[in-house]
Write a protein that holds these residues in place. Structure first.
Motif, short mmCIF file in Angstrom:
data_model
loop_
_atom_site.label_atom_id
_atom_site.label_comp_id
_atom_site.label_asym_id
_atom_site.label_seq_id
_atom_site.Cartn_x
_atom_site.Cartn_y
_atom_site.Cartn_z
N THR A 182 28.70 -37.82 -35.29
CA THR A 182 29.88 -38.46 -34.71
C THR A 182 30.85 -38.87 -35.81
OG1 THR A 182 28.69 -40.57 -34.67
CG2 THR A 182 28.75 -39.28 -32.62
N PHE A 183 32.10 -38.95 -35.43
CA PHE A 183 33.21 -39.33 -36.31
C PHE A 183 33.90 -40.50 -35.62
CE2 PHE A 183 37.39 -37.53 -38.33
CZ PHE A 183 37.41 -38.57 -39.23
N ALA A 218 27.33 -46.10 -33.35
CA ALA A 218 26.51 -45.49 -34.38
C ALA A 218 25.03 -45.54 -33.99
CB ALA A 218 26.73 -46.19 -35.72
N VAL A 219 24.60 -46.68 -33.45
CA VAL A 219 23.22 -46.80 -32.97
C VAL A 219 22.97 -45.80 -31.84
CG1 VAL A 219 21.57 -48.32 -31.83
CG2 VAL A 219 22.99 -49.19 -33.71
N LEU A 220 23.96 -45.67 -30.94
CA LEU A 220 23.84 -44.70 -29.85
C LEU A 220 23.71 -43.28 -30.41
CD1 LEU A 220 24.00 -43.93 -26.82
CD2 LEU A 220 26.50 -43.82 -27.11
N THR A 221 24.47 -42.98 -31.46
CA THR A 221 24.39 -41.67 -32.08
C THR A 221 22.95 -41.34 -32.46
OG1 THR A 221 26.65 -41.85 -32.95
CG2 THR A 221 25.18 -40.27 -34.03
N ARG A 274 27.04 -39.09 -25.38
CA ARG A 274 25.79 -38.77 -24.68
C ARG A 274 25.80 -37.34 -24.15
NH1 ARG A 274 26.78 -43.99 -22.33
NH2 ARG A 274 25.35 -45.58 -23.17
N ARG A 275 26.92 -36.95 -23.57
CA ARG A 275 26.99 -35.61 -22.99
C ARG A 275 26.96 -34.53 -24.07
NH1 ARG A 275 31.23 -33.77 -18.20
NH2 ARG A 275 29.93 -32.04 -17.46
N PHE A 276 27.63 -34.81 -25.17
CA PHE A 276 27.61 -33.88 -26.30
C PHE A 276 26.17 -33.67 -26.78
CE2 PHE A 276 27.97 -33.42 -31.04
CZ PHE A 276 28.56 -32.16 -31.06
N ALA A 277 25.43 -34.77 -26.91
CA ALA A 277 24.06 -34.68 -27.40
C ALA A 277 23.13 -34.01 -26.39
CB ALA A 277 23.54 -36.08 -27.73
N ALA A 278 23.35 -34.28 -25.12
CA ALA A 278 22.40 -33.80 -24.10
C ALA A 278 22.71 -32.39 -23.62
CB ALA A 278 22.40 -34.76 -22.91
N GLU A 279 23.99 -32.02 -23.53
CA GLU A 279 24.36 -30.76 -22.90
C GLU A 279 24.93 -29.71 -23.84
OE1 GLU A 279 26.43 -31.21 -19.08
OE2 GLU A 279 26.18 -33.38 -19.29
#
Length: 515
Positions: A11-12, A27-30, A275-280
């Protein structure tokens, strides 16, 4: 070219001081969603931004796995000796999770306004070269005292240290020739942003980096290719990263396999988007790239023709990609070229085999063309709808109906203008990069490429006719007949051209690649 580098996703984030805790939370979510990297902008002259290094330190304390980096550190405002110590210290405290993005300082007036040096662009690059020397010298505890008599930095017996926990990579934000050459010669990674370096510009920039790396005795694959990206999950995929996750997956995987980009850093401060970027998106990109990289090199059996497609005329062993035929139907009485004078390219050597990766280049061409064909069909349908609206006697009986009709005209105009830009952009990319590559790799293709370039110019003129007819339609000086006539001519020329281009280039693209 795929450099074979490991895929990395991150992430940026925007370091807004008023939302500093939210930046830490993102950042923690990342890390929680499985991404690999957190990066922050570094613009000290921005009054609304918190200090990047302080934020990175707090993020390091709240995470345990993700790597951290400024994106990119403003070197003119961060003395390289101190910057090196800061990076090494955070690397030690975080368990070896720090990398170092560097920039020469693009906003020179803003830098000077807060007391930074007043440098020209050329001086900024010179200073960055010296800064990299200082930083790496500080990290080398066994090198003895540091002495540098540079134009911008002078060290007179400085002691190195501390050394970082791991070898920190230096990534450069570079766009122009000298910075790209510096990246190839000295850096561990190239970190451009898509808004400044669009996908179609990457081949030339990568080539400049590769040339500089080879001149410096380095392997081009030693330079990691990172990419700051942003986009939307709404759209039809006609623009970069504007569409559902499947579009992102295909476009990013293609950038990895064709352009060598391997680290994708999402510019977003929205938790749901992350979240969507990471999951999908991320799993799909990894899967496609892995499948392609492990694809056996054996020839692919020739498949049955798809509806609306024929195999290319040249007999080639194992080539699966098929060209779309021109059915010969024409809508317009006007003809802008003589198709019987079109040259043909060289025949292919018997028994030639193609890997899946090689065939992907020709398949990509057909896929792009199919999108243009689909958009053209939608465009004609819109014209038919507007024409039907104009022909409805009830549509002219009230002011509201009249306003809706004008709105239809406006919508049609916007759609046509967008489509024309897509077609022109596709042809411009071919003219600027793909065609010169094919011409240089196989001079026998020159007559075909010359003809394709000539047809691009003709199609450009037809697109201008469409645009002119739309202007006249909206102004009321002409009716839909002029628009329909222009679209008829566009259909004839474009569909004929796309079929000819596929017939002649699918095999050379599989054999020679896009660039």
């Amino acid at each position: 070219m795929d450099y074979g580098q490991d895929l990395v996703f991150g992430t940026f984030l925007t370091p807004l001081a008023a939302r500093a805790q939210r930046v830490v939370d993102l950042a923690v979510l990342t890390e929680q969603v499985g991404l690999d990297l957190v990066t922050l902008q570094d613009h000290p002259y921005q009054a609304k931004f918190a200090d990047t290094w302080t934020l990175l330190s707090v993020i390091a304390a709240h995470t345990s796995r993700v790597r951290l980096s400024p994106n990119v550190a403003n070197v003119p405002l961060r003395p390289p000796f101190v910057l090196a110590k800061s990076a090494a210290t955070l690397d030690l405290l975080s368990g070896g999770r720090v990398e170092l993005g560097l920039g020469s300082g693009g906003f020179r007036e803003a830098i000077a306004a807060i007391g930074g040096p007043t440098l020209t662009a050329a001086q900024g690059v010179d200073a960055l070269v010296e800064a990299i020397q200082v930083i790496r010298a500080v990290w080398d505890e066994n090198a003895g005292s540091i002495r540098l008599d540079g134009e911008h930095y002078q060290l007179k017996g400085a002691h190195p240290g501390p050394a970082p926990s791991h070898r920190i990579e230096i990534w450069l934000g570079a766009y122009k020739p000298r910075m790209l050459a510096l990246t190839g010669a000295l850096a561990d990674g190239w970190l451009p942003t898509a808004s400044y370096a669009a996908p179609e510009t990457l081949p030339a920039m990568n080539a400049a980096i590769d040339e500089a790396a080879e001149s410096a005795g380095r392997e081009p694959a030693a330079v990691r290719r990172l990419y700051n990206i942003s986009g939307s999950f709404v759209g039809d995929g006609s623009e970069f990263l504007q569409g559902p996750p499947s579009v992102w997956v295909e476009q990013l995987a293609d950038l990895t396999l064709a352009e060598g980009m391997s680290t994708y850093i999402l510019g977003s401060d929205d938790a749901d988007t992350i979240r969507r970027f990471a999951a999908e998106v991320v799993p799909g990109v990894r899967e496609l790239v892995q499948a392609e990289r492990t694809q056996p090199r054996d020839p692919v059996p020739l498949r049955e023709n798809h509806p609306g497609q024929i195999n290319i005329a040249v007999p080639v062993g194992g080539l699966e990609v098929a060209a779309t035929p021109d059915d010969g139907s024409r809508r317009s009485a006007e003809q802008l070229w003589d198709e019987s004078t079109r040259p043909t390219g060289p025949t292919t050597e018997p028994g030639r085999e193609y890997s899946a990766h090689e065939q992907a280049a020709g398949r990509h061409l057909v896929d792009v063309h199919d999108h243009l064909r689909g958009e053209l069909a939608q465009l004609r349908d819109l014209v038919d709808q507007v024409a039907a609206g104009h022909g409805d006697p009830g549509a002219v009986r009230s002011h509201i109906a009249s306003m809706a009709l004008r709105q239809n005209d406006w919508t049609l105009g916007v759609y046509c203008a967008q489509y024309c830009r897509v077609v022109t952009g596709h042809h411009s990319l071919e003219d600027a990069s793909v065609f010169p590559h094919l011409r240089s790799r196989d001079p026998r293709l020159a007559p075909v490429i010359d003809r394709l370039e000539q047809e691009h110019l003709v199609i450009s003129e037809v697109l201008e006719r469409v645009d002119s007819a739309l202007v006249q339609l909206v102004s009321g000086s002409e009716g839909l007949a002029a628009v329909s006539a222009a679209l008829d001519l566009l259909s004839d020329t474009l569909l004929s051209h796309l079929s000819y281009e596929e017939r002649e280039l699918v095999e050379p693209l599989a054999r020679l690649g896009f660039y």
